[in-house]
Design an enzyme around this catalytic site. Structure first.
Site, short mmCIF file in Angstrom:
data_model
loop_
_atom_site.label_atom_id
_atom_site.label_comp_id
_atom_site.label_asym_id
_atom_site.label_seq_id
_atom_site.Cartn_x
_atom_site.Cartn_y
_atom_site.Cartn_z
N ARG A 74 0.74 -3.65 -6.93
CA ARG A 74 -0.59 -4.15 -6.58
C ARG A 74 -1.62 -3.27 -7.26
O ARG A 74 -1.45 -2.05 -7.32
CB ARG A 74 -0.75 -4.08 -5.05
CG ARG A 74 -2.08 -4.56 -4.50
CD ARG A 74 -2.08 -6.07 -4.37
NE ARG A 74 -3.26 -6.56 -3.65
CZ ARG A 74 -4.38 -6.96 -4.26
NH1 ARG A 74 -4.48 -6.93 -5.56
NH2 ARG A 74 -5.39 -7.42 -3.55
N THR A 91 -7.75 2.09 3.27
CA THR A 91 -7.59 1.28 4.48
C THR A 91 -8.70 1.53 5.49
O THR A 91 -9.28 0.59 6.03
CB THR A 91 -6.23 1.58 5.11
OG1 THR A 91 -5.23 1.44 4.10
CG2 THR A 91 -5.94 0.64 6.25
N CYS A 120 2.57 -6.18 -17.13
CA CYS A 120 2.92 -7.01 -15.97
C CYS A 120 4.17 -6.42 -15.31
O CYS A 120 5.22 -6.35 -15.93
CB CYS A 120 3.17 -8.45 -16.36
SG CYS A 120 3.83 -9.40 -14.97
N SER A 161 0.86 -1.17 0.00
CA SER A 161 0.00 0.00 0.00
C SER A 161 0.90 1.22 0.00
O SER A 161 2.12 1.09 -0.15
CB SER A 161 -0.89 -0.05 1.25
OG SER A 161 -1.89 0.94 1.18
N CYS A 189 -3.11 -8.61 -14.81
CA CYS A 189 -3.38 -9.36 -16.03
C CYS A 189 -4.83 -9.83 -16.07
O CYS A 189 -5.47 -9.82 -17.12
CB CYS A 189 -2.43 -10.55 -16.16
SG CYS A 189 -2.30 -11.55 -14.68
N CYS A 217 -0.31 -9.00 -8.32
CA CYS A 217 -0.93 -7.67 -8.39
C CYS A 217 -2.31 -7.72 -9.01
O CYS A 217 -3.10 -6.82 -8.84
CB CYS A 217 -0.02 -6.71 -9.15
SG CYS A 217 -0.02 -6.97 -10.93
N CYS A 224 5.57 -13.93 -10.44
CA CYS A 224 4.33 -13.17 -10.19
C CYS A 224 4.34 -12.55 -8.79
O CYS A 224 4.72 -13.18 -7.81
CB CYS A 224 3.14 -14.11 -10.35
SG CYS A 224 1.56 -13.36 -9.96
C1 LIG Z 1 -0.01 1.56 -4.47
C2 LIG Z 1 -1.10 1.70 -3.48
C3 LIG Z 1 -1.12 2.79 -2.63
C4 LIG Z 1 -2.13 2.93 -1.68
N1 LIG Z 1 -2.07 3.98 -0.83
C5 LIG Z 1 -2.96 4.04 0.19
C6 LIG Z 1 -2.84 5.03 1.18
O1 LIG Z 1 -1.92 5.86 1.16
N2 LIG Z 1 -3.75 5.05 2.19
C7 LIG Z 1 -4.75 4.13 2.27
O2 LIG Z 1 -5.54 4.18 3.22
N3 LIG Z 1 -4.90 3.19 1.33
C8 LIG Z 1 -4.02 3.11 0.30
N4 LIG Z 1 -4.15 2.12 -0.64
C9 LIG Z 1 -5.31 1.24 -0.59
C10 LIG Z 1 -5.21 0.20 0.51
O3 LIG Z 1 -4.00 -0.48 0.42
C11 LIG Z 1 -6.36 -0.77 0.37
O4 LIG Z 1 -7.55 -0.06 0.37
C12 LIG Z 1 -6.41 -1.79 1.49
O5 LIG Z 1 -5.23 -2.53 1.55
C13 LIG Z 1 -7.59 -2.72 1.30
O6 LIG Z 1 -7.65 -3.64 2.33
P1 LIG Z 1 -8.29 -5.08 2.13
O7 LIG Z 1 -8.21 -5.76 3.44
O8 LIG Z 1 -9.60 -4.94 1.49
O9 LIG Z 1 -7.37 -5.81 1.06
P2 LIG Z 1 -5.80 -6.12 1.03
O10 LIG Z 1 -5.06 -5.15 1.84
O11 LIG Z 1 -5.44 -6.28 -0.39
O12 LIG Z 1 -5.69 -7.53 1.76
C14 LIG Z 1 -6.19 -8.70 1.20
C15 LIG Z 1 -5.48 -9.89 1.83
O13 LIG Z 1 -6.14 -11.08 1.42
C16 LIG Z 1 -5.20 -12.02 0.97
N5 LIG Z 1 -5.88 -12.87 -0.01
C17 LIG Z 1 -6.35 -12.51 -1.23
N6 LIG Z 1 -6.93 -13.56 -1.83
C18 LIG Z 1 -6.84 -14.60 -0.98
C19 LIG Z 1 -7.27 -15.96 -1.05
N7 LIG Z 1 -7.97 -16.43 -2.09
N8 LIG Z 1 -6.99 -16.77 0.00
C20 LIG Z 1 -6.32 -16.30 1.08
N9 LIG Z 1 -5.89 -15.02 1.18
C21 LIG Z 1 -6.16 -14.18 0.17
C22 LIG Z 1 -4.09 -11.19 0.41
O14 LIG Z 1 -2.88 -11.92 0.38
C23 LIG Z 1 -4.04 -10.01 1.37
O15 LIG Z 1 -3.22 -10.28 2.47
C24 LIG Z 1 -3.16 1.96 -1.60
C25 LIG Z 1 -3.15 0.86 -2.45
C26 LIG Z 1 -2.13 0.71 -3.37
C27 LIG Z 1 -2.11 -0.50 -4.25
S1 SF4 Z 2 -0.81 -10.85 -11.25
FE1 SF4 Z 2 -0.52 -10.89 -13.47
S2 SF4 Z 2 0.26 -8.86 -13.97
FE2 SF4 Z 2 0.49 -9.11 -11.75
S3 SF4 Z 2 2.56 -9.89 -11.44
FE3 SF4 Z 2 1.23 -11.67 -11.58
S4 SF4 Z 2 1.26 -12.22 -13.72
FE4 SF4 Z 2 2.06 -10.13 -13.62
#
Ligand SMILES: Cc1cc2nc3c(=O)[nH]c(=O)nc-3n(C[C@H](O)[C@H](O)[C@H](O)COP(=O)(O)OP(=O)(O)OC[C@H]3O[C@@H](n4cnc5c(N)ncnc54)[C@H](O)[C@@H]3O)c2cc1C
Ligand code: SF4
Ligand SMILES: Cc1cc2nc3c(=O)[nH]c(=O)nc-3n(C[C@H](O)[C@H](O)[C@H](O)COP(=O)(O)OP(=O)(O)OC[C@H]3O[C@@H](n4cnc5c(N)ncnc54)[C@H](O)[C@@H]3O)c2cc1C
Lengths: 539, 250
Positions: A294, A330, A484, A49, A514, A511, A508
């Protein structure tokens, strides 16, 4: 194995839900078994994040988080918002959503590690290294749990010597919190037609690096966002630079996945961004210590699907609560998880039976600050479809004049349908990496600590094996090789004078791009064997 | 018969570590930690002996901070019957100290066999097993790629340069594991849950009354030199010329 509640995903949403469930159960003296499955090798291993976190939901969930040592150590202090041209950086007034007073710069992975310890202390069973691979349904078609991934299959799918079959976890209620574009959530959307009356979801890809800098420009708490260069006017996106403690800087570039030019490479744009004359000095003499990528959800209010279905709910970014102008998800993910916990308890206690209004998680959220915030921000992201300046103008109008109360709602389109054919697109000539500030893809993936055990089936499944060379390559010049961020897709010589798609699945970083952007929607990202994937330390 | 398996908590082998800026060690903050892979092989071997009916009890022991409980829980999930954590704020005891501590544990536990990793992948010393055997006056079978236990004897096939060598040790003995001994199993989810309820004793290392003073001091830890970029040569002649005159390696 039977549980009262199984939660898929130990991100902020899943962990907040687990904590809330056990808190309420303990208050009522109920016995409630809660288990959280996580595909990463440990909690936080797959979390990437920014991140500046608004502590609002945490205040509600664990009001004593400060005393309990939650890793929110760097208060955000100074906000800067810059518009970059190729050579210049022009300060713009930071829009109110970007003000960060009272917020903290954190590693979200470390915050999740801490939340997991709080959850365990409350009696939650957390099982990292066990991806949920399959949804289980009962005779009536209601969800009744999930099965974990098999271990030790051969590449052709047959059982290897150390084969361990997945385990079925049966649950009275199952909560899906897989984060942006969850692989099981994707199945639920289809099965229960959850997107029947909302816009398509739209996404961005965030590429992030963590640096240890050696520059007097480092200032803990400093927050810089940029728009403009290196992205062209028609491509939505921007960068973030968050100055942490211990001389560390989190830097990232987010590119809207509705981009049109198949030659665009978000990875290369990120590398190029660091070479801007206003940005480069910060990194000069420093060292890059982590890399990852991601996707994030950008559709907001109008793209929110239904969240309730028989046997469970979806919460967090799997449904899409990120507030785009704030780039924060978050706090909303946590609040949606907490609200889902209440809805689950009401179902289990028979107080809000399935299908009733009280049972509708979306309606429950309407009563909270989450939906108010999302509704207000709803027109900002789609305004940028017309380009950077119309977007800034429209969103400024929306923010300052209408205060998010415009009588209209702008709509989203599907990201994968936005690519233009290569024939009418302009190739982009990216500079070569210098090995100091800019790097190539493989050197970068190395720093994600990603690992997939050899000899397992490829977890990126093509629905039609001929499509890459029938559609992606001739029409779009193989865009997967560019979008990717881990170099998984490569077109190589097929030995007959043509090319074939090679999938380097071991690289991979999960993220999900794809699965989102493939123009033929031909790729299904599935969970690999348990614990495989990146091992992010502080992202 | 009883087997003791020492297991060490180390930075996971997938994690790229880097030296701390002050050169005093490696930065391990927030890095994923795991059981030393060679110790997983030792655990697997102990479990196979138990499943084969040769061994009745498998005890895992770890020395280090409270976090080593995670490592011991993995050992319990492999199938160890119980675990012992010798707690200390110091997490980087050198092999000579570890061998002293383990000797004290052996005196209390009286195992017939100690199976341990040939080395830990963090400091790569490859000393602990040998020192422990020497301290106890037991036979040692190091770099084991095959182990058979029968009639009070351990037959250990060792990996040596260019082949193998098989030795017979009378028990009690110390065996250190090499990569080819086995491929450790995947931990089963039900076993991980069961492991949370198995006995795990925690004691302070200091209680053992052994000398914990280090004999060596780490002077500097540095990253390997970075490789310069390669060059493309036009012909075999140019390659030979450069190898001879520029690199001066032939
Ligand atoms: C580059 C970037 C910058 C960001 N900046 C900010 C910021 O500054 N401030 C902010 O508040 N938010 C920010 N965000 C957004 C924030 O990260 C997300 O909103 C937050 O992480 C969402 O929480 P979540 O619990 O829904 O999902 P996630 O944090 O994605 O957690 C999901 C979890 O589930 C697990 N999982 C997924 N599928 C499965 C499965 N089938 N089986 C078991 N486990 C699985 C994953 O491994 C992961 O650990 C940012 C996001 C990105 C990508
Ligand atoms: S999820 Fe898809 S796009 Fe992301 S790293 Fe893996 S193969 Fe590449
Ligand atoms: C998958 C893999 C493959 C590899 N392949 C090769 C290869 O082919 N060739 C090669 O040269 N190198 C290889 N390596 C690297 C090589 O393994 C390391 O060089 C090596 O493991 C080093 O030992 P040590 O001497 O530091 O062990 P020591 O410190 O002597 O420890 C040995 C054992 O002592 C016990 N012990 C130590 N400390 C504690 C503690 N605190 N608590 C409890 N018990 C403890 C453990 O049983 C431990 O295994 C490989 C590494 C891995 C992970």
């Amino acid at each position: 194995m039977p549980f009262d509640v199984v939660i898929v995903g130990a991100g902020p949403a899943g962990l907040a839900a687990a904590i809330r469930l056990r808190q309420r159960a303990t208050e009522q003296g109920e016995d409630l078994s809660v288990c959280v499955l996580e595909k990463g090798s440990e909690v936080g291993a797959h979390i990437l994040s920014g991140a500046i976190v608004e502590p609002r939901a945490l205040d509600e969930l664990l009001p004593d988080w400060r005393e309990q040592g939650a890793p929110l150590n760097t208060p955000a202090r100074k906000d800067r918002f810059l518009w970059l041209t190729r050579r210049r950086a022009i300060p713009l007034m930071a829009p109110p959503q970007m003000h960060n007073k009272g917020n903290y710069i954190v590693s979200l992975g470390n915050l999740c590690r801490w939340l997991a310890r709080q959850a365990e202390a409350l009696g939650v069973e957390i099982l990292p290294g066990f991806p949920a691979a399959e949804i289980l349904y009962d005779d009536q078609g209601a969800v009744r749990g999930v099965a974990t991934a098999d271990m030790g299959r051969n590449p052709d799918g047959s059982e290897g010597l150390r084969f361990e079959p997945g385990v079925e976890l049966h649950a009275r209620q199952t909560l899906f919190c897989e984060g942006c574009h969850g692989s099981l959530a994707k199945q639920l959307m289809t099965r229960f037609d959850l997107r029947r009356d909302c816009d398509p979801q739209t996404y961005g890809l965030g590429i992030k690096e963590l640096w240890e800098v050696d520059s007097p420009l480092h200032e803990p708490g400093r927050v810089v966002h940029t728009v403009g260069w290196p992205l062209d006017n028609g491509t939505y996106g921007g960068s973030f630079l968050y100055h942490l403690d211990e001389r560390r800087v989190a830097v990232g570039l987010i590119v809207g996945l509705d981009y049109a030019n198949p030659y665009l490479s978000p990875f290369e744009e990120m590398q190029r961004f660091k070479t801007h004359p206003a940005i480069r000095p910060l990194f000069e003499g420093g060292r890059r210590i982590a890399y990852g990528a991601r996707a994030l959800v950008e559709g907001g209010w109008q793209s929110l699907p239904r969240l309730s279905f028989p046997g469970g709910f979806i919460a967090g970014d799997s449904s899409g609560f990120l507030n785009v102008p704030k780039i924060k998800g978050t706090h909303n993910a946590m609040k949606s998880g907490m609200t889902a916990a209440e809805a689950i308890l009401d179902r289990l206690r028979g107080e809000a039976p399935e299908g009733t209004d009280a049972d509708d998680l979306r309606q429950r959220l309407e009563a909270t600050w989450v939906m108010r915030e999302l509704r207000r921000a709803r027109n900002i992201r789609p305004a940028f479809r017309r380009g950077l300046w119309p977007g800034i103008t429209l969103s400024a109008m929306d923010t300052y004049l209408l205060r998010g109360r415009a009588p209209w709602t702008l709509h989203h389109r599907e990201d994968h349908a936005q690519l233009r054919p290569a024939a009418v697109s302009r190739p982009i000539d990216y500079p070569r990496p210098d090995g100091r500030i800019t790097f190539d893809r493989l050197a970068s993936v190395f720093l994600s600590n990603t690992h997939h055990e050899e000899g397992q089936p490829v977890h990126l499944k093509l629905r039609d094996a001929t499509k890459p060379t029938a559609l992606n390559l001739p029409v779009y010049d193989g865009p997967e090789a560019r979008y990717c961020p881990a170099g998984v897709y490569e077109y190589v010589d097929n030995g007959n004078g043509g090319q074939r798609l090679q999938i380097n699945a071991q690289n991979c970083v999960h993220c999900k791009t794809c699965d989102i952007k493939d123009p033929g929607q031909n790729i299904d990202w599935c969970v690999p064997q348990g614990g495989d994937g990146p091992n992010y330390p502080d992202l | 018969m009883k087997v003791l398996v020492p297991v060490k908590r180390v930075v996971d082998y997938n994690v790229r570590v880097r030296p701390r800026p002050d050169g005093t060690g490696v930065d391990t903050a927030h890095a994923k930690m795991s059981m030393n892979p060679f110790d997983e092989i030792a655990m697997e071997e102990a479990m196979r002996l138990k499943e084969g009916g040769v061994v009745d009890e498998v005890v895992a022991v770890s020395i280090g901070s409270g976090d080593c409980q995670d490592t011991l829980r993995s050992a319990l999930a492999f199938g160890a019957d119980r675990a012992l954590l010798l707690e200390s704020d110091t997490t980087d005891f050198e092999p000579v100290v570890i061998s002293r501590i383990l000797a004290a544990v052996v005196a209390e536990e009286a195992p017939d066999l100690v199976i341990m990793g040939k080395q830990a992948i963090d400091d790569d010393c490859n000393q602990t097993a040998q020192m422990l055997a020497g301290r106890l006056g037991w036979g040692q079978g190091t770099f084991a790629c095959r182990l058979e236990v029968q009639d009070g004897e351990a037959r250990v096939t060792r990996e040596v340069d260019g082949g193998t060598r098989t030795v017979a040790l009378s028990l009690p003995a110390v065996v250190s594991t090499d990569l080819r001994l086995n491929e450790p199993r995947y931990l089963k989810l039900p076993n991980i849950m069961k492991a949370k309820k198995k006995p795990l004793d925690r004691r302070a290392v200091a209680e053992l009354g052994v000398d914990l003073t280090a004999r060596t001091r780490v002077v500097a830890v540095t990253a390997p030199p970075e490789r310069g970029p390669g060059v493309r040569v036009a012909s075999v002649e140019e390659l030979l010329d450069r190898l001879k005159n520029e690199a001066q390696v032939i």
